[in-house]
Design a protein around this motif. Structure first.
Motif, mmCIF file in Angstrom:
data_model
loop_
_atom_site.group_PDB
_atom_site.id
_atom_site.type_symbol
_atom_site.label_atom_id
_atom_site.label_comp_id
_atom_site.label_asym_id
_atom_site.label_seq_id
_atom_site.Cartn_x
_atom_site.Cartn_y
_atom_site.Cartn_z
ATOM 1 N N LEU A 28 19.002 20.027 -4.248
ATOM 2 C CA LEU A 28 19.218 20.639 -2.936
ATOM 3 C C LEU A 28 20.683 21.008 -2.816
ATOM 4 C CD1 LEU A 28 18.378 21.446 -0.068
ATOM 5 C CD2 LEU A 28 18.823 19.088 0.624
ATOM 6 N N ARG A 29 20.937 22.282 -2.635
ATOM 7 C CA ARG A 29 22.297 22.756 -2.398
ATOM 8 C C ARG A 29 22.293 23.352 -1.008
ATOM 9 N NH1 ARG A 29 24.909 21.602 -6.650
ATOM 10 N NH2 ARG A 29 23.925 21.585 -8.693
ATOM 11 N N SER A 30 22.912 22.642 -0.072
ATOM 12 C CA SER A 30 22.851 23.062 1.318
ATOM 13 C C SER A 30 24.204 22.858 1.998
ATOM 14 C CB SER A 30 21.757 22.295 2.057
ATOM 15 O OG SER A 30 22.054 20.916 2.101
ATOM 16 N N VAL A 31 24.277 23.315 3.233
ATOM 17 C CA VAL A 31 25.483 23.170 4.042
ATOM 18 C C VAL A 31 25.077 22.558 5.379
ATOM 19 C CG1 VAL A 31 27.334 24.418 5.236
ATOM 20 C CG2 VAL A 31 26.647 25.114 2.926
ATOM 21 N N VAL A 32 25.848 21.556 5.805
ATOM 22 C CA VAL A 32 25.619 20.897 7.092
ATOM 23 C C VAL A 32 26.753 21.285 8.030
ATOM 24 C CG1 VAL A 32 25.570 18.652 8.255
ATOM 25 C CG2 VAL A 32 24.354 18.959 6.091
ATOM 26 N N ARG B 280 15.231 25.888 -0.019
ATOM 27 C CA ARG B 280 14.416 26.934 -0.625
ATOM 28 C C ARG B 280 12.973 26.777 -0.123
ATOM 29 N NH1 ARG B 280 17.041 24.667 -4.956
ATOM 30 N NH2 ARG B 280 15.081 24.053 -5.921
ATOM 31 N N PRO B 281 12.207 27.888 -0.083
ATOM 32 C CA PRO B 281 10.844 27.833 0.459
ATOM 33 C C PRO B 281 9.966 26.757 -0.173
ATOM 34 C CG PRO B 281 11.486 30.108 0.072
ATOM 35 C CD PRO B 281 12.585 29.244 -0.499
ATOM 36 N N GLU B 282 10.151 26.513 -1.472
ATOM 37 C CA GLU B 282 9.306 25.519 -2.150
ATOM 38 C C GLU B 282 9.744 24.076 -1.858
ATOM 39 O OE1 GLU B 282 12.504 26.667 -5.193
ATOM 40 O OE2 GLU B 282 11.364 27.677 -3.611
ATOM 41 N N GLN B 283 10.862 23.907 -1.165
ATOM 42 C CA GLN B 283 11.374 22.553 -0.897
ATOM 43 C C GLN B 283 10.826 21.996 0.418
ATOM 44 O OE1 GLN B 283 15.632 23.567 -1.492
ATOM 45 N NE2 GLN B 283 15.572 22.065 -3.146
ATOM 46 N N LYS B 284 9.502 22.038 0.525
ATOM 47 C CA LYS B 284 8.860 21.595 1.771
ATOM 48 C C LYS B 284 9.120 20.112 2.052
ATOM 49 C CE LYS B 284 5.145 25.044 1.889
ATOM 50 N NZ LYS B 284 5.767 25.921 0.889
ATOM 51 N N GLN B 285 9.085 19.298 1.008
ATOM 52 C CA GLN B 285 9.289 17.860 1.197
ATOM 53 C C GLN B 285 10.722 17.566 1.644
ATOM 54 O OE1 GLN B 285 8.063 15.432 -2.097
ATOM 55 N NE2 GLN B 285 8.660 13.534 -1.099
ATOM 56 N N ALA C 203 14.438 16.130 5.810
ATOM 57 C CA ALA C 203 15.686 16.359 6.536
ATOM 58 C C ALA C 203 15.421 16.447 8.036
ATOM 59 C CB ALA C 203 16.369 17.632 6.041
ATOM 60 N N ARG C 204 14.358 17.145 8.409
ATOM 61 C CA ARG C 204 14.041 17.294 9.827
ATOM 62 C C ARG C 204 13.800 15.927 10.465
ATOM 63 N NH1 ARG C 204 9.614 21.611 10.565
ATOM 64 N NH2 ARG C 204 8.319 19.797 10.301
ATOM 65 N N TYR C 205 13.038 15.098 9.778
ATOM 66 C CA TYR C 205 12.766 13.741 10.271
ATOM 67 C C TYR C 205 14.041 12.891 10.204
ATOM 68 C CZ TYR C 205 11.101 8.952 10.356
ATOM 69 O OH TYR C 205 10.936 7.631 10.653
#
Length: 139
Positions: free
Chosen positions: A85-89, A110-115, A120-122
Protein backbone atom coordinates in the motif's frame (compact mmCIF):
# COMPACT_ATOMS: atom_id res chain seq x y z
CA UNK A 1 -6.99 -1.14 -16.77
CA UNK A 2 -8.51 0.89 -13.95
CA UNK A 3 -6.00 3.33 -12.53
CA UNK A 4 -8.47 5.15 -10.27
CA UNK A 5 -7.49 5.10 -6.62
CA UNK A 6 -9.88 5.26 -3.71
CA UNK A 7 -9.81 7.46 -0.63
CA UNK A 8 -10.86 6.81 2.94
CA UNK A 9 -12.27 9.91 4.65
CA UNK A 10 -13.04 10.10 8.36
CA UNK A 11 -14.32 13.37 9.75
CA UNK A 12 -15.31 14.03 13.32
CA UNK A 13 -16.03 17.07 15.45
CA UNK A 14 -13.94 16.84 18.60
CA UNK A 15 -14.63 18.99 21.65
CA UNK A 16 -11.05 20.22 22.03
CA UNK A 17 -9.24 23.22 20.51
CA UNK A 18 -6.97 22.75 17.45
CA UNK A 19 -3.80 23.42 19.51
CA UNK A 20 -4.54 20.47 21.80
CA UNK A 21 -5.43 18.22 18.88
CA UNK A 22 -2.22 19.27 17.11
CA UNK A 23 -0.17 18.09 20.09
CA UNK A 24 -1.85 14.68 19.95
CA UNK A 25 -1.14 14.45 16.20
CA UNK A 26 2.53 15.45 16.45
CA UNK A 27 4.00 14.34 19.80
CA UNK A 28 5.42 10.80 19.57
CA UNK A 29 4.33 9.65 23.05
CA UNK A 30 0.76 10.80 22.34
CA UNK A 31 0.72 9.31 18.81
CA UNK A 32 1.76 6.01 20.40
CA UNK A 33 -1.31 6.14 22.67
CA UNK A 34 -3.89 6.53 19.90
CA UNK A 35 -2.24 5.27 16.70
CA UNK A 36 1.03 3.30 16.89
CA UNK A 37 4.56 3.33 18.27
CA UNK A 38 6.64 5.76 16.21
CA UNK A 39 9.66 8.00 15.78
CA UNK A 40 7.70 10.93 14.37
CA UNK A 41 8.94 14.52 14.22
CA UNK A 42 6.86 17.37 12.71
CA UNK A 43 9.42 18.42 10.11
CA UNK A 44 8.94 18.23 6.32
CA UNK A 45 11.19 15.49 4.95
CA UNK A 46 11.43 13.58 8.24
CA UNK A 47 11.21 9.83 7.64
CA UNK A 48 9.56 7.79 10.39
CA UNK A 49 8.10 4.38 11.08
CA UNK A 50 4.76 3.54 12.65
CA UNK A 51 4.87 0.12 14.30
CA UNK A 52 1.88 -1.98 15.31
CA UNK A 53 1.36 -5.57 16.40
CA UNK A 54 0.63 -6.51 12.77
CA UNK A 55 3.68 -4.86 11.21
CA UNK A 56 4.92 -1.42 10.29
CA UNK A 57 4.31 1.54 8.00
CA UNK A 58 7.10 3.63 6.46
CA UNK A 59 6.27 7.33 6.38
CA UNK A 60 7.71 10.60 5.13
CA UNK A 61 6.40 13.98 6.34
CA UNK A 62 5.14 16.02 3.36
CA UNK A 63 3.50 19.09 4.91
CA UNK A 64 3.35 20.66 8.36
CA UNK A 65 1.05 23.62 9.03
CA UNK A 66 0.92 23.89 12.84
CA UNK A 67 -2.63 23.71 14.15
CA UNK A 68 -4.04 23.36 10.62
CA UNK A 69 -2.75 20.48 8.50
CA UNK A 70 -0.35 17.55 8.55
CA UNK A 71 0.39 15.23 5.62
CA UNK A 72 2.63 12.19 5.36
CA UNK A 73 3.11 9.16 3.17
CA UNK A 74 1.80 5.85 4.51
CA UNK A 75 3.61 2.99 2.81
CA UNK A 76 3.04 -0.56 3.96
CA UNK A 77 5.35 -2.96 2.16
CA UNK A 78 4.06 -6.52 2.23
CA UNK A 79 5.72 -9.87 1.41
CA UNK A 80 3.18 -10.15 -1.42
CA UNK A 81 3.49 -7.06 -3.70
CA UNK A 82 -0.27 -7.26 -4.39
CA UNK A 83 -0.75 -6.12 -0.79
CA UNK A 84 1.74 -3.23 -0.93
CA UNK A 85 0.00 0.00 0.00
CA UNK A 86 1.46 3.30 -1.10
CA UNK A 87 -0.79 6.04 0.18
CA UNK A 88 -0.86 9.53 1.65
CA UNK A 89 -2.56 10.53 4.91
CA UNK A 90 -3.69 14.12 5.35
CA UNK A 91 -5.10 15.54 8.58
CA UNK A 92 -6.96 18.86 8.42
CA UNK A 93 -8.05 20.77 11.53
CA UNK A 94 -10.87 23.30 11.30
CA UNK A 95 -11.81 25.27 14.44
CA UNK A 96 -15.49 25.37 15.39
CA UNK A 97 -17.47 27.10 18.15
CA UNK A 98 -17.25 23.97 20.31
CA UNK A 99 -13.86 22.52 19.34
CA UNK A 100 -12.34 21.26 16.09
CA UNK A 101 -13.44 19.30 13.06
CA UNK A 102 -10.69 16.76 12.39
CA UNK A 103 -10.68 15.37 8.86
CA UNK A 104 -8.42 12.53 7.81
CA UNK A 105 -8.07 11.55 4.16
CA UNK A 106 -6.01 8.53 3.16
CA UNK A 107 -5.60 8.43 -0.61
CA UNK A 108 -4.01 5.85 -2.88
CA UNK A 109 -5.94 2.60 -2.44
CA UNK A 110 -5.92 0.66 -5.71
CA UNK A 111 -9.31 -0.77 -6.79
CA UNK A 112 -8.22 -4.34 -6.02
CA UNK A 113 -7.20 -3.38 -2.46
CA UNK A 114 -10.68 -3.89 -1.05
CA UNK A 115 -9.42 -5.47 2.17
CA UNK A 116 -6.90 -2.68 2.86
CA UNK A 117 -9.54 -0.05 2.03
CA UNK A 118 -12.11 -1.64 4.35
CA UNK A 119 -9.51 -2.11 7.06
CA UNK A 120 -8.44 1.52 6.85
CA UNK A 121 -12.03 2.75 6.96
CA UNK A 122 -12.71 0.70 10.09
CA UNK A 123 -9.26 1.35 11.58
CA UNK A 124 -9.35 5.14 11.33
CA UNK A 125 -12.74 5.24 13.10
CA UNK A 126 -11.16 3.23 15.93
CA UNK A 127 -8.07 5.47 15.95
CA UNK A 128 -10.26 8.58 16.21
CA UNK A 129 -12.10 7.04 19.17
CA UNK A 130 -8.73 6.33 20.82
CA UNK A 131 -7.60 9.88 20.00
CA UNK A 132 -10.65 11.33 21.77
CA UNK A 133 -9.84 9.21 24.82
CA UNK A 134 -6.21 10.46 24.80
CA UNK A 135 -7.37 14.09 24.44
CA UNK A 136 -9.74 13.70 27.39
CA UNK A 137 -6.78 12.62 29.54
CA UNK A 138 -4.45 15.43 28.46
CA UNK A 139 -3.90 18.63 30.39
Amino acid sequence: MNTQTRTVVVEREIAHPPEKLWRALTQPHLIAEWLMRNDFAPHVGHKFTLTGDWGSVECDVLTVEPGKALTYTWNHVHDDPAFDLRSVVCFTLTPTASGTVLRMEQTGFRPEQKQAFGGARYGWEEHFTNLERVLAGME
